[in-house]
Motif scaffolding. Sequence first.
Motif, PDB file in Angstrom:
ATOM      1  N   LEU A  25      -2.729   8.188   5.577  1.00  0.00           N
ATOM      2  CA  LEU A  25      -1.729   9.118   5.074  1.00  0.00           C
ATOM      3  C   LEU A  25      -1.900  10.444   5.798  1.00  0.00           C
ATOM      4  CD1 LEU A  25       0.410  10.085   2.928  1.00  0.00           C
ATOM      5  CD2 LEU A  25      -1.552  10.766   1.530  1.00  0.00           C
ATOM      6  N   ASP A  26      -0.825  10.937   6.423  1.00  0.00           N
ATOM      7  CA  ASP A  26      -0.855  12.214   7.127  1.00  0.00           C
ATOM      8  C   ASP A  26       0.019  13.211   6.379  1.00  0.00           C
ATOM      9  OD1 ASP A  26      -2.477  11.354   9.296  1.00  0.00           O
ATOM     10  OD2 ASP A  26      -0.739  10.396  10.210  1.00  0.00           O
ATOM     11  N   VAL A  27      -0.456  14.466   6.301  1.00  0.00           N
ATOM     12  CA  VAL A  27       0.275  15.543   5.641  1.00  0.00           C
ATOM     13  C   VAL A  27       0.738  16.522   6.721  1.00  0.00           C
ATOM     14  CG1 VAL A  27       0.234  17.282   3.823  1.00  0.00           C
ATOM     15  CG2 VAL A  27      -1.238  15.258   3.637  1.00  0.00           C
ATOM     16  N   LEU A  28       2.044  16.814   6.724  1.00  0.00           N
ATOM     17  CA  LEU A  28       2.651  17.625   7.770  1.00  0.00           C
ATOM     18  C   LEU A  28       3.373  18.822   7.163  1.00  0.00           C
ATOM     19  CD1 LEU A  28       4.333  14.622   9.639  1.00  0.00           C
ATOM     20  CD2 LEU A  28       2.007  15.518   9.998  1.00  0.00           C
ATOM     21  N   THR A  30       0.832  -1.207   0.000  1.00  0.00           N
ATOM     22  CA  THR A  30       0.000   0.000   0.000  1.00  0.00           C
ATOM     23  C   THR A  30       0.861   1.249   0.000  1.00  0.00           C
ATOM     24  OG1 THR A  30      -1.781  -1.156   1.172  1.00  0.00           O
ATOM     25  CG2 THR A  30      -1.830   1.246   1.214  1.00  0.00           C
ATOM     26  N   SER A  31       1.870   1.283   0.872  1.00  0.00           N
ATOM     27  CA  SER A  31       2.767   2.439   0.913  1.00  0.00           C
ATOM     28  C   SER A  31       3.463   2.635  -0.426  1.00  0.00           C
ATOM     29  CB  SER A  31       3.817   2.265   2.014  1.00  0.00           C
ATOM     30  OG  SER A  31       3.232   2.218   3.289  1.00  0.00           O
ATOM     31  N   ALA A  32       3.952   1.539  -1.000  1.00  0.00           N
ATOM     32  CA  ALA A  32       4.680   1.628  -2.263  1.00  0.00           C
ATOM     33  C   ALA A  32       3.806   2.194  -3.377  1.00  0.00           C
ATOM     34  CB  ALA A  32       5.207   0.254  -2.656  1.00  0.00           C
ATOM     35  N   GLU A  33       2.568   1.734  -3.466  1.00  0.00           N
ATOM     36  CA  GLU A  33       1.677   2.204  -4.526  1.00  0.00           C
ATOM     37  C   GLU A  33       1.314   3.667  -4.335  1.00  0.00           C
ATOM     38  OE1 GLU A  33      -1.541  -0.570  -4.470  1.00  0.00           O
ATOM     39  OE2 GLU A  33      -0.458  -2.059  -5.688  1.00  0.00           O
ATOM     40  N   ILE A  34       1.144   4.090  -3.078  1.00  0.00           N
ATOM     41  CA  ILE A  34       0.849   5.502  -2.818  1.00  0.00           C
ATOM     42  C   ILE A  34       2.047   6.367  -3.196  1.00  0.00           C
ATOM     43  CG2 ILE A  34       0.400   7.207  -1.010  1.00  0.00           C
ATOM     44  CD1 ILE A  34      -1.251   5.063   0.426  1.00  0.00           C
ATOM     45  N   THR A  86       8.614   6.298   9.208  1.00  0.00           N
ATOM     46  CA  THR A  86       9.225   4.975   9.046  1.00  0.00           C
ATOM     47  C   THR A  86       9.527   4.619   7.593  1.00  0.00           C
ATOM     48  OG1 THR A  86       8.244   4.144  11.084  1.00  0.00           O
ATOM     49  CG2 THR A  86       8.845   2.509   9.440  1.00  0.00           C
ATOM     50  N   VAL A  87       8.682   5.017   6.654  1.00  0.00           N
ATOM     51  CA  VAL A  87       8.952   4.664   5.255  1.00  0.00           C
ATOM     52  C   VAL A  87      10.201   5.389   4.764  1.00  0.00           C
ATOM     53  CG1 VAL A  87       8.031   4.629   2.911  1.00  0.00           C
ATOM     54  CG2 VAL A  87       6.526   4.145   4.835  1.00  0.00           C
ATOM     55  N   ALA A  88      10.422   6.624   5.218  1.00  0.00           N
ATOM     56  CA  ALA A  88      11.678   7.315   4.902  1.00  0.00           C
ATOM     57  C   ALA A  88      12.852   6.571   5.519  1.00  0.00           C
ATOM     58  CB  ALA A  88      11.626   8.752   5.400  1.00  0.00           C
ATOM     59  N   PHE A  89      12.688   6.143   6.763  1.00  0.00           N
ATOM     60  CA  PHE A  89      13.742   5.405   7.463  1.00  0.00           C
ATOM     61  C   PHE A  89      14.119   4.132   6.698  1.00  0.00           C
ATOM     62  CE2 PHE A  89      14.880   2.144  10.679  1.00  0.00           C
ATOM     63  CZ  PHE A  89      16.009   2.739  11.219  1.00  0.00           C
ATOM     64  N   GLN A  90      13.141   3.454   6.132  1.00  0.00           N
ATOM     65  CA  GLN A  90      13.429   2.244   5.352  1.00  0.00           C
ATOM     66  C   GLN A  90      14.417   2.524   4.221  1.00  0.00           C
ATOM     67  OE1 GLN A  90       9.600   0.997   3.959  1.00  0.00           O
ATOM     68  NE2 GLN A  90       9.117  -0.186   5.798  1.00  0.00           N
ATOM     69  N   THR A  91      14.287   3.697   3.586  1.00  0.00           N
ATOM     70  CA  THR A  91      15.145   3.991   2.431  1.00  0.00           C
ATOM     71  C   THR A  91      16.603   4.192   2.832  1.00  0.00           C
ATOM     72  OG1 THR A  91      14.898   6.424   2.459  1.00  0.00           O
ATOM     73  CG2 THR A  91      13.192   5.142   1.305  1.00  0.00           C
ATOM     74  N   PRO A 101      16.960  -3.352  11.470  1.00  0.00           N
ATOM     75  CA  PRO A 101      16.145  -4.375  12.132  1.00  0.00           C
ATOM     76  C   PRO A 101      14.674  -4.259  11.755  1.00  0.00           C
ATOM     77  CG  PRO A 101      16.721  -2.649  13.685  1.00  0.00           C
ATOM     78  CD  PRO A 101      17.505  -2.369  12.432  1.00  0.00           C
ATOM     79  N   VAL A 102      14.047  -5.405  11.566  1.00  0.00           N
ATOM     80  CA  VAL A 102      12.645  -5.439  11.152  1.00  0.00           C
ATOM     81  C   VAL A 102      11.754  -4.734  12.161  1.00  0.00           C
ATOM     82  CG1 VAL A 102      10.686  -6.955  10.652  1.00  0.00           C
ATOM     83  CG2 VAL A 102      12.969  -7.549   9.828  1.00  0.00           C
ATOM     84  N   THR A 103      12.100  -4.800  13.449  1.00  0.00           N
ATOM     85  CA  THR A 103      11.263  -4.179  14.481  1.00  0.00           C
ATOM     86  C   THR A 103      11.163  -2.677  14.313  1.00  0.00           C
ATOM     87  OG1 THR A 103      13.203  -4.091  15.927  1.00  0.00           O
ATOM     88  CG2 THR A 103      11.688  -5.957  16.217  1.00  0.00           C
ATOM     89  N   SER A 104      12.117  -2.056  13.614  1.00  0.00           N
ATOM     90  CA  SER A 104      12.094  -0.609  13.416  1.00  0.00           C
ATOM     91  C   SER A 104      11.344  -0.207  12.158  1.00  0.00           C
ATOM     92  CB  SER A 104      13.532  -0.065  13.333  1.00  0.00           C
ATOM     93  OG  SER A 104      14.228  -0.300  14.523  1.00  0.00           O
ATOM     94  N   LEU A 105      10.872  -1.196  11.381  1.00  0.00           N
ATOM     95  CA  LEU A 105      10.349  -0.898  10.051  1.00  0.00           C
ATOM     96  C   LEU A 105       8.840  -1.034   9.913  1.00  0.00           C
ATOM     97  CD1 LEU A 105      13.083  -2.748   7.956  1.00  0.00           C
ATOM     98  CD2 LEU A 105      12.961  -0.322   8.512  1.00  0.00           C
ATOM     99  N   ALA A 106       8.183  -1.669  10.882  1.00  0.00           N
ATOM    100  CA  ALA A 106       6.746  -1.918  10.738  1.00  0.00           C
ATOM    101  C   ALA A 106       5.957  -0.620  10.781  1.00  0.00           C
ATOM    102  CB  ALA A 106       6.278  -2.847  11.854  1.00  0.00           C
ATOM    103  N   THR A 107       5.006  -0.472   9.879  1.00  0.00           N
ATOM    104  CA  THR A 107       4.167   0.728   9.857  1.00  0.00           C
ATOM    105  C   THR A 107       2.868   0.433   9.141  1.00  0.00           C
ATOM    106  OG1 THR A 107       4.111   3.082   9.274  1.00  0.00           O
ATOM    107  CG2 THR A 107       5.133   1.601   7.687  1.00  0.00           C
ATOM    108  N   MET A 108       1.840   1.162   9.505  1.00  0.00           N
ATOM    109  CA  MET A 108       0.553   1.066   8.814  1.00  0.00           C
ATOM    110  C   MET A 108       0.105   2.448   8.353  1.00  0.00           C
ATOM    111  SD  MET A 108      -0.291  -2.065   8.587  1.00  0.00           S
ATOM    112  CE  MET A 108      -2.006  -1.896   8.103  1.00  0.00           C
TER     113      MET A 108
END
Length: 338
Positions: free
Chosen positions: A205-208, A104-108, A127-132, A142-149
């Motif tokens: 999705l949040d806009v900041l 979902t994140s990737a498609e958005i 978190t999605v920025a952190f993944q990159t 670590p996978v524990t730092s990457l989970a997000t919804m």
Amino acid sequence: MVERLPLSAHTSYAELMERLRLGRVSEYPPGSSFVSKTVKGRVYWYVQMPTGGAQSRRQVYVGPDSDDLRERIARHGEHRADHDDRRRLVAAIIASGAPRPDRTSAEIIQALSVAGAFRLRALLVGTVAFQTYAAHLGVRLPVTSLATMDLDIAQDFGIASNLDDTLDRPLLEVLRELDPRFAPVSYAFNASRTTSYALGERYRLDVLTTNRGAPRDEPSYLPTLGSDAVPLPFMDFLLRDPVETAVLHGGGVLVNAPSPPRYAVHKLIVSRDRKVNPEKGLKDRQQATQLIRALAEDDPYALRDAYAEARGRGEAWRKLLDEAVSLLPEDARTVLEG
């Protein structure tokens, strides 16, 4: 101990970034021309589409002037990115141990890119920025730092107010083309404003944006994105001097993200500013710790400069940082305080 991705991943990522960067200025139709504009003493580049057709209605913003951007413009038309080759590069980087975002994140993110969000200097944050950063820094995370919804995007209010360009269509329309169930979420302090978009309870999705002055409850409108945004403290620090990274989806998506040193220091600050949510504060410190350890080997001076800048912002910033640093593992504390 920081675990590194193999050298092949570094090589593949460097090639992917080069192709994505060239592709950003090579995607315009033949006959397009680039023009510069000076606004308040700064130079910005736009592309003028050839006359005729749907894309000729306006100039399209490309980016602020830099040696790198001028080189890309000079090579316009030289490189037409081969999507299949880029897909192979992305697959190789993922196989080496770098994380990919959830579908979902990737498609958005892909849809936002096509609509022009990252060309307009919006950033992925959270978190999605952190993944990159895994592929960007060449480290395993670590996978524990990457989970997000959820997904957070941000844009500096000053940039949003002064750019002479917008998304191809409003943000909600972009999201509903992916899934018509996307719905606007009323802002907590003003039900007539929308700063978030949700797929029920499944995704958000949040806009900041940056906070202009004293703390405020009223959202800010970002004309570039066609959306309201939540103004947050500390956001101006996070968004300064962003970097380009790649989201590992399809043939790769070129995005903007906070610089890793600023991301790490910002996570320390907000980890203590979120006393009402200890679980999220813990995740913030975990992400900060991973970046601190990686940057201690790769760029300790940039990390310490960001930390010193934040501490120089005033007593409130220093208090939050001192609290957060006291909870870090000893090796991470030593890096910051050494």
